[in-house]
Motif scaffolding. Structure first.
Motif, mmCIF file in Angstrom:
data_model
loop_
_atom_site.group_PDB
_atom_site.id
_atom_site.type_symbol
_atom_site.label_atom_id
_atom_site.label_comp_id
_atom_site.label_asym_id
_atom_site.label_seq_id
_atom_site.Cartn_x
_atom_site.Cartn_y
_atom_site.Cartn_z
ATOM 1 N N ASP A 79 67.931 43.562 48.234
ATOM 2 C CA ASP A 79 69.346 43.367 47.934
ATOM 3 C C ASP A 79 70.122 44.645 48.225
ATOM 4 O O ASP A 79 69.660 45.759 47.928
ATOM 5 C CB ASP A 79 69.536 43.007 46.455
ATOM 6 N N GLU A 80 71.291 44.474 48.826
ATOM 7 C CA GLU A 80 72.218 45.576 49.092
ATOM 8 C C GLU A 80 71.527 46.764 49.775
ATOM 9 O O GLU A 80 71.667 47.910 49.363
ATOM 10 C CB GLU A 80 72.901 46.015 47.800
ATOM 11 N N SER A 81 70.799 46.464 50.855
ATOM 12 C CA SER A 81 70.071 47.507 51.578
ATOM 13 C C SER A 81 70.673 47.836 52.940
ATOM 14 O O SER A 81 70.355 48.877 53.525
ATOM 15 C CB SER A 81 68.610 47.091 51.762
ATOM 16 N N ALA A 82 71.554 46.982 53.454
ATOM 17 C CA ALA A 82 72.122 47.190 54.789
ATOM 18 C C ALA A 82 73.554 47.689 54.701
ATOM 19 O O ALA A 82 74.350 47.209 53.894
ATOM 20 C CB ALA A 82 72.075 45.895 55.595
ATOM 21 N N ASP A 83 73.879 48.663 55.543
ATOM 22 C CA ASP A 83 75.245 49.190 55.606
ATOM 23 C C ASP A 83 76.107 48.379 56.563
ATOM 24 O O ASP A 83 77.306 48.218 56.343
ATOM 25 C CB ASP A 83 75.207 50.659 56.047
ATOM 26 N N VAL A 84 75.497 47.890 57.642
ATOM 27 C CA VAL A 84 76.174 47.033 58.615
ATOM 28 C C VAL A 84 75.236 45.896 58.986
ATOM 29 O O VAL A 84 74.043 46.109 59.200
ATOM 30 C CB VAL A 84 76.576 47.814 59.891
ATOM 31 N N LEU A 85 75.773 44.688 59.052
ATOM 32 C CA LEU A 85 75.003 43.529 59.487
ATOM 33 C C LEU A 85 75.668 42.961 60.738
ATOM 34 O O LEU A 85 76.869 42.679 60.733
ATOM 35 C CB LEU A 85 74.939 42.472 58.386
ATOM 36 N N VAL A 86 74.895 42.814 61.792
ATOM 37 C CA VAL A 86 75.366 42.279 63.066
ATOM 38 C C VAL A 86 74.780 40.896 63.277
ATOM 39 O O VAL A 86 73.590 40.673 63.039
ATOM 40 C CB VAL A 86 74.950 43.199 64.235
ATOM 41 N N THR A 87 75.594 39.950 63.699
ATOM 42 C CA THR A 87 75.082 38.624 64.046
ATOM 43 C C THR A 87 75.828 38.118 65.267
ATOM 44 O O THR A 87 77.054 38.155 65.326
ATOM 45 C CB THR A 87 75.205 37.633 62.867
ATOM 46 N N MET A 88 75.066 37.657 66.261
ATOM 47 C CA MET A 88 75.639 37.220 67.530
ATOM 48 C C MET A 88 75.046 35.882 67.936
ATOM 49 O O MET A 88 73.868 35.799 68.305
ATOM 50 C CB MET A 88 75.389 38.265 68.618
ATOM 51 N N PHE A 89 75.841 34.820 67.803
ATOM 52 C CA PHE A 89 75.448 33.488 68.250
ATOM 53 C C PHE A 89 74.222 32.944 67.509
ATOM 54 O O PHE A 89 73.559 32.030 67.988
ATOM 55 C CB PHE A 89 75.185 33.469 69.761
ATOM 56 N N ALA A 90 73.906 33.535 66.360
ATOM 57 C CA ALA A 90 72.756 33.091 65.574
ATOM 58 C C ALA A 90 73.227 32.182 64.450
ATOM 59 O O ALA A 90 74.409 32.176 64.096
ATOM 60 C CB ALA A 90 72.022 34.301 65.006
ATOM 61 N N PRO A 91 72.314 31.399 63.859
ATOM 62 C CA PRO A 91 72.691 30.632 62.675
ATOM 63 C C PRO A 91 73.272 31.556 61.611
ATOM 64 O O PRO A 91 72.836 32.709 61.472
ATOM 65 C CB PRO A 91 71.362 30.014 62.219
ATOM 66 N N PHE A 92 74.242 31.071 60.855
ATOM 67 C CA PHE A 92 74.959 31.911 59.892
ATOM 68 C C PHE A 92 74.548 31.534 58.469
ATOM 69 O O PHE A 92 74.590 30.364 58.092
ATOM 70 C CB PHE A 92 76.471 31.712 60.058
ATOM 71 N N CYS A 93 74.145 32.539 57.679
ATOM 72 C CA CYS A 93 73.755 32.299 56.296
ATOM 73 C C CYS A 93 74.550 33.240 55.390
ATOM 74 O O CYS A 93 74.144 34.378 55.154
ATOM 75 C CB CYS A 93 72.255 32.504 56.104
ATOM 76 N N ARG A 94 75.662 32.756 54.907
ATOM 77 C CA ARG A 94 76.569 33.581 54.107
ATOM 78 C C ARG A 94 75.875 34.180 52.881
ATOM 79 O O ARG A 94 76.041 35.372 52.574
ATOM 80 C CB ARG A 94 77.765 32.746 53.663
ATOM 81 N N GLU A 95 75.097 33.373 52.176
ATOM 82 C CA GLU A 95 74.472 33.834 50.939
ATOM 83 C C GLU A 95 73.525 35.007 51.197
ATOM 84 O O GLU A 95 73.524 35.996 50.448
ATOM 85 C CB GLU A 95 73.714 32.689 50.266
ATOM 86 N N GLU A 96 72.722 34.896 52.241
ATOM 87 C CA GLU A 96 71.791 35.980 52.544
ATOM 88 C C GLU A 96 72.523 37.232 53.036
ATOM 89 O O GLU A 96 72.143 38.359 52.702
ATOM 90 C CB GLU A 96 70.769 35.536 53.600
ATOM 91 N N TYR A 97 73.566 37.046 53.815
ATOM 92 C CA TYR A 97 74.317 38.195 54.307
ATOM 93 C C TYR A 97 74.988 38.940 53.159
ATOM 94 O O TYR A 97 75.010 40.174 53.125
ATOM 95 C CB TYR A 97 75.351 37.754 55.346
ATOM 96 N N LEU A 98 75.525 38.190 52.212
ATOM 97 C CA LEU A 98 76.108 38.821 51.037
ATOM 98 C C LEU A 98 75.039 39.548 50.220
ATOM 99 O O LEU A 98 75.286 40.629 49.672
ATOM 100 C CB LEU A 98 76.799 37.779 50.160
ATOM 101 N N ARG A 99 73.870 38.970 50.146
ATOM 102 C CA ARG A 99 72.799 39.578 49.341
ATOM 103 C C ARG A 99 72.329 40.904 49.912
ATOM 104 O O ARG A 99 72.179 41.894 49.193
ATOM 105 C CB ARG A 99 71.609 38.607 49.240
ATOM 106 N N VAL A 100 72.083 40.959 51.228
ATOM 107 C CA VAL A 100 71.470 42.159 51.808
ATOM 108 C C VAL A 100 72.485 43.255 52.115
ATOM 109 O O VAL A 100 72.111 44.427 52.241
ATOM 110 C CB VAL A 100 70.657 41.831 53.076
#
Length: 281
Positions: free
Chosen positions: A152-173
């Motif tokens: 949890d809360e380990s990433a400073d920047v998250l990049v996603t390009m044309f991949a499936p989108f998972c809001r809950e996981e992105y918010l978590r990490v």
């Protein structure tokens, strides 16, 4: 320590020469290609999930020729501007073309950078990992974006390009105040290709920018007309799109007959920030 955690017990992983291990002795071998498989069988939707070998090869061949270099440049610039050090997660890294460009660009700004790249396709991971061979600050894992093996809360920047989108996981990490940077196709992306293949071509739908839990910062629209002078590259482009599996025999025949193509390569780079008062999902 690794930027990844154990997908079984969620404890930190330590990266060794040949494997990753946690305190509970769960062990995950590093493949000869350089990536680690952290995808549990219960999280797989197929025997070989994600892009197959043909699709990965097509993407690698096409992107290596610079057709989408304007997107790689803008994504790299956006990440660099919104990153001051720490960990970058590429969620759905594919064959690693954009990942490598982003990593190289950010390292020109700071040495304080760790990269974690995940993709559900083992073929994509093998291609991506090859780009970072020997770099201890860059890790590649086979994993689902719906079950990201990171704390949890380990990433400073998250990049996603044309991949499936998972809001809950992105918010978590993502850390509080961390940046989500996403690339999506523009309204006119590949419209001329669609005109050549379909009797009734359609433009891409424009999506609402609002994502719950994230503050929308800006959209950067970039476009270029690309000219392809051979059928091999046209077929590579077509096979790396969702249209490949949704098109009938006649559409594929039309693609096979194309000797050249001029079409739009239009994208949007969307920048978001996770709110300081957001706790996971």
């Amino acid at each position: 320590m690794s930027g990844f955690i154990c997908p079984v017990c969620r404890l930190p992983l330590e990266r060794g020469e040949h494997s990753y291990k946690c305190e509970k002795e769960h062990s995950f071998d590093i493949s000869a290609k350089g990536y680690v498989n952290l995808l549990l069988s219960k999280d797989m939707n197929a025997k070989l999930p994600g892009d197959n070998k043909m699709m990965v090869r097509a993407r690698t061949d096409f992107l290596s020729k610079g057709y989408y270099s304007h997107l790689a440049k803008e994504m790299s610039r956006a990440v660099r501007e919104n990153f001051s050090g720490g960990l970058i997660l590429d969620a759905g890294c594919g064959e690693g073309y954009y990942t490598e460009e982003i990593y190289r660009c950010v390292r020109e700004k700071t040495d304080n950078v760790k990269l974690c790249a995940v993709d559900i396709s083992k073929f994509a991971c093998a291609s991506a990992a090859k780009r970072f061979k020997g770099d201890e600050n860059a890790e590649t894992a086979a994993a689902s974006v719906f079950h990201i093996p990171m704390a949890d809360e380990s990433a400073d920047v998250l990049v996603t390009m044309f991949a499936p989108f998972c809001r809950e996981e992105y918010l978590r990490v993502l850390k509080k105040g961390g940046s989500l940077i996403m690339a999506i196709p523009g309204e006119n992306h590949l419209f001329s290709l669609k005109e050549a293949v379909y009797d009734e071509p359609y433009k891409n739908e424009t999506a609402d920018y609002d994502i719950e839990g994230f503050e929308f910062i800006e959209s950067r629209k970039i476009t270029r007309r690309i000219y392809i002078d051979n059928n091999e590259d046209i077929k590579s482009l077509f096979s790396m799109t969702p249209y490949y599996y949704k098109t009938g025999v006649e559409g594929h025949r039309r693609v096979d007959a194309l000797e050249s193509l001029e079409t739009e390569a239009e994208f949007e780079v969307l920048i978001y920030r996770k709110g300081n008062d957001t706790n996971g999902a």
